[in-house]
Design an enzyme around this catalytic site. Sequence first.
Site, PDB file in Angstrom:
ATOM      1  N   ASN A   1      -3.533   3.308  -3.037  1.00  0.00           N
ATOM      2  CA  ASN A   1      -2.647   2.581  -3.950  1.00  0.00           C
ATOM      3  C   ASN A   1      -1.345   3.388  -4.004  1.00  0.00           C
ATOM      4  O   ASN A   1      -1.285   4.410  -4.674  1.00  0.00           O
ATOM      5  CB  ASN A   1      -3.312   2.493  -5.329  1.00  0.00           C
ATOM      6  CG  ASN A   1      -2.406   1.863  -6.362  1.00  0.00           C
ATOM      7  OD1 ASN A   1      -1.351   1.316  -6.030  1.00  0.00           O
ATOM      8  ND2 ASN A   1      -2.808   1.934  -7.627  1.00  0.00           N
TER       9      ASN A   1
ATOM     10  N   LYS B   1       1.375   2.633  -5.346  1.00  0.00           N
ATOM     11  CA  LYS B   1       2.147   2.393  -6.583  1.00  0.00           C
ATOM     12  C   LYS B   1       3.612   2.156  -6.228  1.00  0.00           C
ATOM     13  O   LYS B   1       3.884   1.557  -5.190  1.00  0.00           O
ATOM     14  CB  LYS B   1       1.934   3.547  -7.564  1.00  0.00           C
ATOM     15  CG  LYS B   1       0.433   3.813  -7.790  1.00  0.00           C
ATOM     16  CD  LYS B   1       0.143   4.726  -8.934  1.00  0.00           C
ATOM     17  CE  LYS B   1      -1.363   4.916  -9.048  1.00  0.00           C
ATOM     18  NZ  LYS B   1      -1.752   5.729 -10.185  1.00  0.00           N
TER      19      LYS B   1
ATOM     20  N   HIS C   1      -4.941  -3.131 -12.667  1.00  0.00           N
ATOM     21  CA  HIS C   1      -4.797  -1.668 -12.708  1.00  0.00           C
ATOM     22  C   HIS C   1      -4.372  -1.234 -14.111  1.00  0.00           C
ATOM     23  O   HIS C   1      -3.636  -1.950 -14.795  1.00  0.00           O
ATOM     24  CB  HIS C   1      -3.751  -1.234 -11.667  1.00  0.00           C
ATOM     25  CG  HIS C   1      -3.730   0.249 -11.491  1.00  0.00           C
ATOM     26  ND1 HIS C   1      -3.044   1.073 -12.345  1.00  0.00           N
ATOM     27  CD2 HIS C   1      -4.342   1.049 -10.589  1.00  0.00           C
ATOM     28  CE1 HIS C   1      -3.222   2.334 -11.969  1.00  0.00           C
ATOM     29  NE2 HIS C   1      -4.011   2.349 -10.907  1.00  0.00           N
TER      30      HIS C   1
ATOM     31  N   GLU D   1      -2.220   0.703 -15.117  1.00  0.00           N
ATOM     32  CA  GLU D   1      -0.765   0.739 -15.341  1.00  0.00           C
ATOM     33  C   GLU D   1      -0.233  -0.671 -15.609  1.00  0.00           C
ATOM     34  O   GLU D   1       0.717  -0.849 -16.382  1.00  0.00           O
ATOM     35  CB  GLU D   1      -0.068   1.400 -14.138  1.00  0.00           C
ATOM     36  CG  GLU D   1      -0.338   2.904 -14.130  1.00  0.00           C
ATOM     37  CD  GLU D   1      -0.423   3.547 -12.757  1.00  0.00           C
ATOM     38  OE1 GLU D   1       0.058   2.946 -11.776  1.00  0.00           O
ATOM     39  OE2 GLU D   1      -0.984   4.659 -12.664  1.00  0.00           O
TER      40      GLU D   1
ATOM     41  N   GLU E   1     -11.828   3.009 -12.818  1.00  0.00           N
ATOM     42  CA  GLU E   1     -10.806   4.047 -12.913  1.00  0.00           C
ATOM     43  C   GLU E   1     -10.646   4.484 -14.359  1.00  0.00           C
ATOM     44  O   GLU E   1      -9.906   3.839 -15.121  1.00  0.00           O
ATOM     45  CB  GLU E   1      -9.465   3.516 -12.396  1.00  0.00           C
ATOM     46  CG  GLU E   1      -9.495   3.054 -10.967  1.00  0.00           C
ATOM     47  CD  GLU E   1      -8.097   3.102 -10.345  1.00  0.00           C
ATOM     48  OE1 GLU E   1      -7.929   3.834  -9.370  1.00  0.00           O
ATOM     49  OE2 GLU E   1      -7.201   2.446 -10.861  1.00  0.00           O
TER      50      GLU E   1
ATOM     51  N   GLY F   1      -3.933  10.148 -12.125  1.00  0.00           N
ATOM     52  CA  GLY F   1      -2.699  10.910 -11.990  1.00  0.00           C
ATOM     53  C   GLY F   1      -2.653  12.163 -12.845  1.00  0.00           C
ATOM     54  O   GLY F   1      -1.598  12.776 -13.005  1.00  0.00           O
TER      55      GLY F   1
ATOM     56  N   SER G   1      -7.624  10.658  -9.518  1.00  0.00           N
ATOM     57  CA  SER G   1      -7.484  12.008  -8.967  1.00  0.00           C
ATOM     58  C   SER G   1      -8.483  12.340  -7.856  1.00  0.00           C
ATOM     59  O   SER G   1      -8.963  13.471  -7.762  1.00  0.00           O
ATOM     60  CB  SER G   1      -7.541  13.055 -10.083  1.00  0.00           C
ATOM     61  OG  SER G   1      -6.510  12.819 -11.033  1.00  0.00           O
TER      62      SER G   1
HETATM   63  P1  PGA Z   1      -4.551   8.863  -8.664  1.00  0.00           P
HETATM   64  O1  PGA Z   1      -4.389   7.281  -8.939  1.00  0.00           O
HETATM   65  O2  PGA Z   1      -5.419   9.001  -7.439  1.00  0.00           O
HETATM   66  O3  PGA Z   1      -3.153   9.333  -8.423  1.00  0.00           O
HETATM   67  O4  PGA Z   1      -5.178   9.447  -9.860  1.00  0.00           O
HETATM   68  C1  PGA Z   1      -5.472   6.412  -8.766  1.00  0.00           C
HETATM   69  C2  PGA Z   1      -5.050   5.018  -9.147  1.00  0.00           C
HETATM   70  O5  PGA Z   1      -4.311   4.857 -10.131  1.00  0.00           O
HETATM   71  O6  PGA Z   1      -5.429   4.026  -8.481  1.00  0.00           O
END
Ligand code: PGA
Length: 251
Positions: A10, A12, A96, A98, A168, A174, A214
């Site tokens: 992803n 983003k 997601h 976000e 998630e 993140g 992460s």
């Molecule tokens: P990350 O993000 O691996 O940077 O923690 C995962 C995601 O939001 O899909």
Amino acid sequence: MERKQIAAGNWKMNMDYNEGRDLAKAVVSGLQPSDVLVVLGTPYIHLKNINGIIKDVSNIKLAAQNCHQEENGAYTGEVSAAMLKSCGVDFVILGHSERREYFGEDDKLIARKIDIVLRHGMQPIYCCGEKLEVREAGKHEELVGEQVKTALAHLTKEQMAQVVVAYEPVWAIGTGKTATPGQAQQMHKHIRSILREKFGKEVADATSILYGGSVKPGNAREIFAQPDVDGGLIGGAALKASDFLAIADSF
Ligand code: PGA
């Protein structure tokens, strides 16, 4: 039915046009032949071009990161399922955290997005997960269960068979904090048990449930080794070809 192992990136809101092209090319050239399905979840501007870059590689697929819930119309700035399909998109990441946090999306809206993505012959990657305070209150299984039911319970078995689920935990995205393999396994098992209740054992057993939050080359193997973890949705570590490839090689 064997379920698919998937390493989905992803990106983003990262990578300009040239950077995205170079990253996709680096992933294609470094990828070892395997049964693991690699998915590149890119911003819209890359989709058509990267579709061309990956077209001869059978185990790489293309994902968008969102999609509008209506077929078409006066929705300035939005992108429809039909548009994504016409660019060669296979998967669409939906719900997601976000999108939930910054754009107010909830599971009722996400359910509509899932429907339209399925109607256009693409596969949703449905994201769910709890915030830290919910886990600390011990309500994480209940909350994720509600999310899954609200977004997916209306589907037919045939439709559900097209859906990939990504768990998630918001506190792990993140942040560098990963769920322990045991925490991931426990939630994945819970999600699969809900899918079994709603759709039966065959569909539940065939559904790929990815862990996200992460995931890195250093922790992927241990997480992916859990019996109900079928791969990862990878943010930060998907922006560097060598890290992403190492994760895809961790099954
Ligand atoms: P990350 O993000 O691996 O940077 O923690 C995962 C995601 O939001 O899909």
